[in-house]
Design a protein around this motif. Sequence first.
Motif, PDB file in Angstrom:
ATOM      1  N   ARG A  83       0.985  -1.272   0.180  1.00 44.30           N
ATOM      2  CA  ARG A  83      -0.065  -0.006  -0.109  1.00 44.30           C
ATOM      3  C   ARG A  83       0.840   1.283  -0.025  1.00 44.30           C
ATOM      4  NH1 ARG A  83      -5.141   0.919   3.328  1.00 44.30           N
ATOM      5  NH2 ARG A  83      -6.017  -0.100   1.599  1.00 44.30           N
ATOM      6  N   THR A  84       0.748   2.335  -1.069  1.00 47.69           N
ATOM      7  CA  THR A  84       1.489   3.245  -1.232  1.00 47.69           C
ATOM      8  C   THR A  84       0.645   4.535  -0.800  1.00 47.69           C
ATOM      9  OG1 THR A  84       2.878   2.239  -2.524  1.00 47.69           O
ATOM     10  CG2 THR A  84       3.094   4.792  -2.449  1.00 47.69           C
ATOM     11  N   VAL A  85       0.901   5.414   0.331  1.00 49.62           N
ATOM     12  CA  VAL A  85       0.094   6.580   0.394  1.00 49.62           C
ATOM     13  C   VAL A  85       1.060   7.613   0.064  1.00 49.62           C
ATOM     14  CG1 VAL A  85      -1.096   8.029   1.866  1.00 49.62           C
ATOM     15  CG2 VAL A  85      -1.654   5.395   2.100  1.00 49.62           C
ATOM     16  N   THR A  86       0.694   8.657  -0.826  1.00 46.12           N
ATOM     17  CA  THR A  86       1.384   9.882  -1.139  1.00 46.12           C
ATOM     18  C   THR A  86       0.743  10.964  -0.887  1.00 46.12           C
ATOM     19  OG1 THR A  86       2.773   8.468  -2.929  1.00 46.12           O
ATOM     20  CG2 THR A  86       3.011  10.797  -2.853  1.00 46.12           C
ATOM     21  N   CYS A  87       1.221  11.943  -0.154  1.00 42.17           N
ATOM     22  CA  CYS A  87       0.354  13.311  -0.170  1.00 42.17           C
ATOM     23  C   CYS A  87       1.447  14.363  -0.326  1.00 42.17           C
ATOM     24  CB  CYS A  87       0.185  13.523   1.136  1.00 42.17           C
ATOM     25  SG  CYS A  87      -1.185  12.298   1.929  1.00 42.17           S
ATOM     26  N   GLN A  88       0.930  15.333  -1.084  1.00 45.01           N
ATOM     27  CA  GLN A  88       1.563  16.469  -1.912  1.00 45.01           C
ATOM     28  C   GLN A  88       0.898  17.683  -1.346  1.00 45.01           C
ATOM     29  OE1 GLN A  88       2.179  15.087  -5.731  1.00 45.01           O
ATOM     30  NE2 GLN A  88       4.376  15.013  -5.528  1.00 45.01           N
TER      31      GLN A  88
END
Length: 192
Positions: free
Chosen positions: A15-20
């Motif tokens: 699971r990959t969670v990326t926030c920008q």
Amino acid sequence: MPLPQAAERNKIHTRTVTCQGFERADGLWDIEGHLTDIKTVAIMLRDKSDSPVEPGEPIHDMSIRITIDLDFNIIDAVASMEHTPFTACPSIVDAYKQLIGLRIASGFTKRCKELFAGTNGCTHLLELLGPVATTAFQATHQAREAINQHSEEERPHTLNTCHTFDSSGEVVKKYWPQFYQPDKLIASKEIS
């Protein structure tokens, strides 16, 4: 410090969670969260039984974007789902427009759960809202500091929010000595 050496194992799921965070030309801020779930083995999905999801292909691939001002008021919100295990999943994305008008502040997580928990939303998009909210603080920190120019006498907003910012700890003693409370440390040891 890294994790200790693990036992022999095979990776099955990522699971990959990326926030920008993005500063916009109009003075607002876009905060985007993206979540993917990927398996290392082929799996069949009940609702999409014509062919398996192959290793490396996403089962979940979904995003949410909120647009905020520097007071953390949510001006706009949009969600999308590129890959989902069920064809009905994307029908909930418009529900996230309910974020418009909310403010990221104390009680935000509780309000999001009231709005989107259970059948009112998507578990994965609801999970994304926490990291999106904290990314909003991180992305806008310098801009807010430049505007507010806090005085040394103001209480830091991070005080007592984690063990590092404990008012009886070394970080507070060093950087905000006026808020250092050594008696709190002594009292907590007496209770133990």
